[in-house]
Design a protein around this motif. Structure first.
Motif, PDB file in Angstrom:
ATOM      1  N   GLU A 119       0.868  -1.174   0.000  1.00 50.48           N
ATOM      2  CA  GLU A 119       0.000   0.000   0.000  1.00 50.48           C
ATOM      3  C   GLU A 119       0.907   1.227   0.000  1.00 50.48           C
ATOM      4  OE1 GLU A 119      -3.082   0.528  -0.376  1.00 50.48           O
ATOM      5  OE2 GLU A 119      -4.150  -1.299   0.183  1.00 50.48           O
ATOM      6  N   LEU A 120       0.607   2.188  -0.860  1.00 48.75           N
ATOM      7  CA  LEU A 120       1.366   3.438  -0.931  1.00 48.75           C
ATOM      8  C   LEU A 120       0.584   4.526  -0.206  1.00 48.75           C
ATOM      9  CD1 LEU A 120       2.434   3.214  -4.680  1.00 48.75           C
ATOM     10  CD2 LEU A 120       3.801   2.621  -2.671  1.00 48.75           C
ATOM     11  N   MET A 121       1.206   5.139   0.800  1.00 43.82           N
ATOM     12  CA  MET A 121       0.510   6.081   1.665  1.00 43.82           C
ATOM     13  C   MET A 121       1.161   7.461   1.612  1.00 43.82           C
ATOM     14  SD  MET A 121      -0.264   3.547   4.860  1.00 43.82           S
ATOM     15  CE  MET A 121      -1.451   2.219   4.661  1.00 43.82           C
ATOM     16  N   THR A 122       0.418   8.480   2.048  1.00 44.70           N
ATOM     17  CA  THR A 122       0.929   9.842   1.984  1.00 44.70           C
ATOM     18  C   THR A 122       0.362  10.695   3.107  1.00 44.70           C
ATOM     19  OG1 THR A 122       1.075  11.817   0.592  1.00 44.70           O
ATOM     20  CG2 THR A 122      -0.910  10.498   0.388  1.00 44.70           C
ATOM     21  N   LEU A 123       1.138  11.697   3.518  1.00 45.00           N
ATOM     22  CA  LEU A 123       0.674  12.711   4.470  1.00 45.00           C
ATOM     23  C   LEU A 123       0.305  14.002   3.754  1.00 45.00           C
ATOM     24  CD1 LEU A 123       3.287  12.435   7.377  1.00 45.00           C
ATOM     25  CD2 LEU A 123       1.094  11.260   7.140  1.00 45.00           C
ATOM     26  N   SER A 124       0.551  14.061   2.468  1.00 45.01           N
ATOM     27  CA  SER A 124       0.415  15.316   1.737  1.00 45.01           C
ATOM     28  C   SER A 124      -0.539  15.128   0.552  1.00 45.01           C
ATOM     29  CB  SER A 124       1.781  15.799   1.266  1.00 45.01           C
ATOM     30  OG  SER A 124       2.352  14.862   0.362  1.00 45.01           O
ATOM     31  N   ALA A 125      -0.328  15.914  -0.485  1.00 48.00           N
ATOM     32  CA  ALA A 125      -1.230  15.876  -1.637  1.00 48.00           C
ATOM     33  C   ALA A 125      -0.831  14.827  -2.667  1.00 48.00           C
ATOM     34  CB  ALA A 125      -1.270  17.249  -2.301  1.00 48.00           C
ATOM     35  N   GLN A 126       0.205  14.024  -2.387  1.00 46.08           N
ATOM     36  CA  GLN A 126       0.595  12.966  -3.320  1.00 46.08           C
ATOM     37  C   GLN A 126      -0.521  11.938  -3.443  1.00 46.08           C
ATOM     38  OE1 GLN A 126       5.052  11.757  -3.535  1.00 46.08           O
ATOM     39  NE2 GLN A 126       4.586  11.915  -1.372  1.00 46.08           N
ATOM     40  N   ASP A 127      -0.503  11.194  -4.566  1.00 46.00           N
ATOM     41  CA  ASP A 127      -1.460  10.106  -4.732  1.00 46.00           C
ATOM     42  C   ASP A 127      -1.139   8.989  -3.760  1.00 46.00           C
ATOM     43  OD1 ASP A 127      -2.751  11.434  -6.777  1.00 46.00           O
ATOM     44  OD2 ASP A 127      -1.531  10.515  -8.352  1.00 46.00           O
ATOM     45  N   GLY A 128      -2.175   8.357  -3.233  1.00 49.00           N
ATOM     46  CA  GLY A 128      -1.986   7.256  -2.300  1.00 49.00           C
ATOM     47  C   GLY A 128      -3.011   7.317  -1.185  1.00 49.00           C
ATOM     48  N   VAL A 129      -2.834   6.473  -0.211  1.00 49.36           N
ATOM     49  CA  VAL A 129      -3.735   6.411   0.941  1.00 49.36           C
ATOM     50  C   VAL A 129      -3.450   7.593   1.858  1.00 49.36           C
ATOM     51  CG1 VAL A 129      -4.507   5.023   2.888  1.00 49.36           C
ATOM     52  CG2 VAL A 129      -3.739   3.884   0.796  1.00 49.36           C
ATOM     53  N   ARG A 130      -4.417   8.491   2.028  1.00 51.23           N
ATOM     54  CA  ARG A 130      -4.223   9.665   2.872  1.00 51.23           C
ATOM     55  C   ARG A 130      -4.262   9.257   4.348  1.00 51.23           C
ATOM     56  NH1 ARG A 130      -5.693  14.743   0.921  1.00 51.23           N
ATOM     57  NH2 ARG A 130      -5.225  15.487   3.014  1.00 51.23           N
ATOM     58  N   MET A 131      -3.227   9.621   5.089  1.00 52.68           N
ATOM     59  CA  MET A 131      -3.185   9.350   6.528  1.00 52.68           C
ATOM     60  C   MET A 131      -3.447  10.660   7.262  1.00 52.68           C
ATOM     61  SD  MET A 131      -0.042   6.614   6.876  1.00 52.68           S
ATOM     62  CE  MET A 131      -0.702   5.897   8.390  1.00 52.68           C
ATOM     63  N   ARG A 132      -4.554  10.717   7.982  1.00 52.31           N
ATOM     64  CA  ARG A 132      -4.940  11.924   8.694  1.00 52.31           C
ATOM     65  C   ARG A 132      -5.260  11.590  10.150  1.00 52.31           C
ATOM     66  NH1 ARG A 132      -8.570  12.109   4.390  1.00 52.31           N
ATOM     67  NH2 ARG A 132      -8.124  13.541   2.701  1.00 52.31           N
ATOM     68  N   ALA A 133      -5.325  12.637  10.958  1.00 53.40           N
ATOM     69  CA  ALA A 133      -5.790  12.530  12.344  1.00 53.40           C
ATOM     70  C   ALA A 133      -6.446  13.844  12.710  1.00 53.40           C
ATOM     71  CB  ALA A 133      -4.636  12.225  13.295  1.00 53.40           C
ATOM     72  N   THR A 134      -7.350  13.816  13.666  1.00 55.24           N
ATOM     73  CA  THR A 134      -8.000  15.044  14.116  1.00 55.24           C
ATOM     74  C   THR A 134      -7.248  15.636  15.306  1.00 55.24           C
ATOM     75  OG1 THR A 134      -9.481  13.928  15.665  1.00 55.24           O
ATOM     76  CG2 THR A 134     -10.240  14.151  13.383  1.00 55.24           C
ATOM     77  N   ILE A 135      -7.465  16.933  15.530  1.00 55.78           N
ATOM     78  CA  ILE A 135      -6.859  17.596  16.687  1.00 55.78           C
ATOM     79  C   ILE A 135      -7.325  16.936  17.975  1.00 55.78           C
ATOM     80  CG2 ILE A 135      -6.678  19.764  17.967  1.00 55.78           C
ATOM     81  CD1 ILE A 135      -5.257  19.959  15.350  1.00 55.78           C
ATOM     82  N   SER A 136      -8.616  16.595  18.043  1.00 47.42           N
ATOM     83  CA  SER A 136      -9.145  16.007  19.264  1.00 47.42           C
ATOM     84  C   SER A 136      -8.528  14.653  19.564  1.00 47.42           C
ATOM     85  CB  SER A 136     -10.669  15.877  19.186  1.00 47.42           C
ATOM     86  OG  SER A 136     -11.054  15.047  18.112  1.00 47.42           O
ATOM     87  N   GLU A 137      -8.139  13.910  18.532  1.00 48.55           N
ATOM     88  CA  GLU A 137      -7.475  12.621  18.749  1.00 48.55           C
ATOM     89  C   GLU A 137      -6.113  12.810  19.408  1.00 48.55           C
ATOM     90  OE1 GLU A 137      -8.813   9.483  15.392  1.00 48.55           O
ATOM     91  OE2 GLU A 137      -7.874  11.294  14.641  1.00 48.55           O
ATOM     92  N   PHE A 138      -5.452  13.914  19.109  1.00 44.32           N
ATOM     93  CA  PHE A 138      -4.160  14.181  19.733  1.00 44.32           C
ATOM     94  C   PHE A 138      -4.313  14.445  21.213  1.00 44.32           C
ATOM     95  CE2 PHE A 138      -2.318  13.998  15.777  1.00 44.32           C
ATOM     96  CZ  PHE A 138      -0.996  14.378  15.761  1.00 44.32           C
ATOM     97  N   GLY A 139      -5.334  15.210  21.587  1.00 45.28           N
ATOM     98  CA  GLY A 139      -5.472  15.622  22.969  1.00 45.28           C
ATOM     99  C   GLY A 139      -4.528  16.768  23.296  1.00 45.28           C
ATOM    100  N   PRO A 140      -4.755  17.467  24.403  1.00 40.95           N
ATOM    101  CA  PRO A 140      -3.961  18.658  24.729  1.00 40.95           C
ATOM    102  C   PRO A 140      -2.508  18.364  25.051  1.00 40.95           C
ATOM    103  CG  PRO A 140      -5.418  18.088  26.539  1.00 40.95           C
ATOM    104  CD  PRO A 140      -5.824  17.214  25.402  1.00 40.95           C
ATOM    105  N   VAL A 141      -2.235  17.203  25.625  1.00 34.84           N
ATOM    106  CA  VAL A 141      -0.860  16.902  26.042  1.00 34.84           C
ATOM    107  C   VAL A 141       0.060  16.774  24.838  1.00 34.84           C
ATOM    108  CG1 VAL A 141       0.631  15.262  27.252  1.00 34.84           C
ATOM    109  CG2 VAL A 141      -1.627  15.798  28.174  1.00 34.84           C
ATOM    110  N   LEU A 142      -0.297  15.883  23.907  1.00 32.12           N
ATOM    111  CA  LEU A 142       0.553  15.667  22.733  1.00 32.12           C
ATOM    112  C   LEU A 142       0.575  16.893  21.835  1.00 32.12           C
ATOM    113  CD1 LEU A 142       2.351  13.911  21.030  1.00 32.12           C
ATOM    114  CD2 LEU A 142       0.334  12.860  20.028  1.00 32.12           C
TER     115      LEU A 142
END
Length: 502
Positions: A119-142
């Motif tokens: 599987e080819l993945m990406t954090l940016s605008a490249q083609d592939g599986v987009r890996m994202r997370a929400t701010i709330s998932e991070f929590g205030p500490v991280l």
């Protein structure tokens, strides 16, 4: 017994394993490859993490490829951080060439060609599986740690999370938290002051600037929905091979903040979601972090301490983490001490500092009657490396200069049409390609401000008609409750509170 016979017994005894093992190659003695020896890593100890180091062009990428191929063959998924973009060939069959045949004859290991599910993945605008997370998932500490905030600023971030939780306003992306910061500084400052205490505008201004810095490094692509699910890293194909998940990071080499943000959130997420495994026969997932110095170069002491803590704890979940870098000195001592496997390719000594670094590196390896470690480190050839691992009892194996086996898959990158082909067949690309922008803090606060202004205007009109004292301010302050169906994924203190509550 001759020196060679003694050496063969020494290596084979040290690398004997009762269970399944990865086979790296054969040991070298006095410049000669000894095919009767086999350098192995027990699957049982792969969750004890590791280091793969060496100068540019010495064979680190091929070593990772060899490890990933065998892990996949045993049904163990892999996540590879591919910063240089030269790892994707694992998806295609290799080609046996003369130098490969010669190498495998020396190490006495049959050579076969194979390809592996990718599987080819990406954090940016490249083609592939987009890996994202929400701010709330991070929590205030991280989230505070990523922004490198001091205690006062981190306290304000905790207030923001608490306020949004109380008002049922999801924090999904960077525009959400920027909107909340602006709101508590301007329109909502009286509301916040009454319910949570006064907040300095200088503090919120500093936090906002830090968020903008993260945004400029690509954080706006990373934060948001649909959030990536950890289970999608653990897939096995129809032939029983573990998927090799390649995160293509070629376009964020100059964005270390985004890279370190992703890595910390991923490790914390895995730790939070994966069940305790205890003593298992093989890992659930293995991560290779290429150019690992990008995580550590600009990290604060607090952040380094937290990385060290995660590395200590995550192995109980059956997760192995392997750092790939040019010089082992790039890895902080506290983290380096946690790494059970060390594969050290050649180092080059061009300066006095280089020579000193090589001596320090040699001191990190077990002593050997067969090698002058610091001298051999500078004379290893391409595809050769010093190896020491942990046996099944947790005891370091003998230091072995090793001729590494060749990858079974293609030792080159995929063509653009081949990348398109993989993405077109991917179920995950389809799953994560949709961008979701549901109602969250940004929209809720905008509506709240608009409603307050609208009501204030209506009251002002009525006052002019009745010539009564203005109540616009009272009404403006009364609009404080907003209802939304969204809820936090983690809770107020985020995914790292259990880890970092001290």
């Amino acid at each position: 017994m001759s020196k060679k016979e003694d050496f063969i017994q020494h290596i084979n005894t040290g690398y004997t394993s009762k269970g399944e093992s990865l086979v790296l190659g054969a040991a070298i003695l006095d410049g000669e490859t000894v095919g009767e020896t086999k350098v192995k890593i027990p699957l049982k100890t792969l969750n004890r993490h590791g280091l793969i180091a060496g100068a540019t062009g010495t064979g680190k990428t091929k070593t990772i490829q060899v490890l990933s191929e065998q892990l996949s063959s045993f049904g163990i998924p892999v996540l590879m951080m591919d910063i240089k973009g030269d790892f994707s060939g694992i998806a295609k069959l290799g080609i046996e060439q003369g130098f490969i045949t010669e190498r495998h004859t020396k190490i006495d290991i049959p050579y076969t060609i194979a390809s592996f599910p990718v599987e080819l993945m990406t954090l940016s605008a490249q083609d592939g599986v987009r890996m994202r997370a929400t701010i709330s998932e991070f929590g205030p500490v991280l989230f505070s740690r990523i922004l490198d905030l001091n205690d006062t600023q981190a306290g304000v971030v905790s207030v923001i999370f608490k306020y949004c939780d109380d008002k049922k306003m999801p924090l999904l992306d960077l525009k959400d938290i920027k909107k909340v910061l602006n709101y508590i500084t301007e329109e909502g400052k009286d509301e916040i002051s009454q319910e949570y205490g006064k907040i300095s505008t200088a503090t919120t201004g500093t936090i906002l600037r830090k968020i903008i810095e993260l945004e400029q490094q690509g954080g706006d692509f990373f934060f948001g929905e649909k959030s990536f699910e950890i289970d999608d890293l653990l897939r096995i194909d129809e032939n029983g091979k573990g998927y090799v998940n390649i995160l293509r990071l070629t376009d964020i080499q100059d964005k270390p903040k985004l890279f370190s943000t992703f890595m910390l959130s991923l490790l914390a997420e895995i730790y939070q979601q994966m069940p305790e495994k205890g003593d298992v026969d093989q890992p659930e997932l293995v991560l290779f972090i290429d150019e690992a110095h990008l995580i550590f170069d600009e990290a604060s002491k607090v952040l380094l301490d937290q990385i060290e803590t995660i590395i200590k704890l995550i192995r109980s979940k059956g997760i192995g983490v392997y750092f790939v870098t040019q010089n082992p000195m790039d890895i902080p001592k506290g983290v380096l001490a946690q790494l059970g496997l060390k594969i050290q390719h050649a180092l080059r000594a061009f300066t006095a500092n280089d020579r000193q670094a090589i001596k320090q590196t040699a001191d990190n390896y077990p002593t050997s009657d067969y090698y002058q470690t610091d001298e051999v480190l500078t004379s290893l050839g391409i595809g050769e490396a010093f190896v020491t691992a942990l046996n099944e009892k947790g005891i370091p194996t003998p230091l072995a200069a090793t001729m590494m086996r060749a990858p079974m898959s293609r030792m080159d990158v995929l063509e653009s049409n081949e990348i398109d082909e993989i993405n077109a067949k991917s179920k995950l690309v389809k799953k994560y390609s949709e961008e979701i922008d549901r109602e969250s803090a940004y929209e809720i606060l905008n509506k709240k401000i608009e409603d307050a202004n609208s009501q204030a205007e209506e009251v002002e009109v009525e006052e002019k008609k009745s010539n009564e004292p203005s109540t616009a301010e009272v009404i403006g302050k009364s609009v404080t409750k907003v209802v939304t169906s969204a809820s936090f994924i983690r809770g107020v203190f985020g995914i790292l509170m259990k880890i970092f509550k001290k």
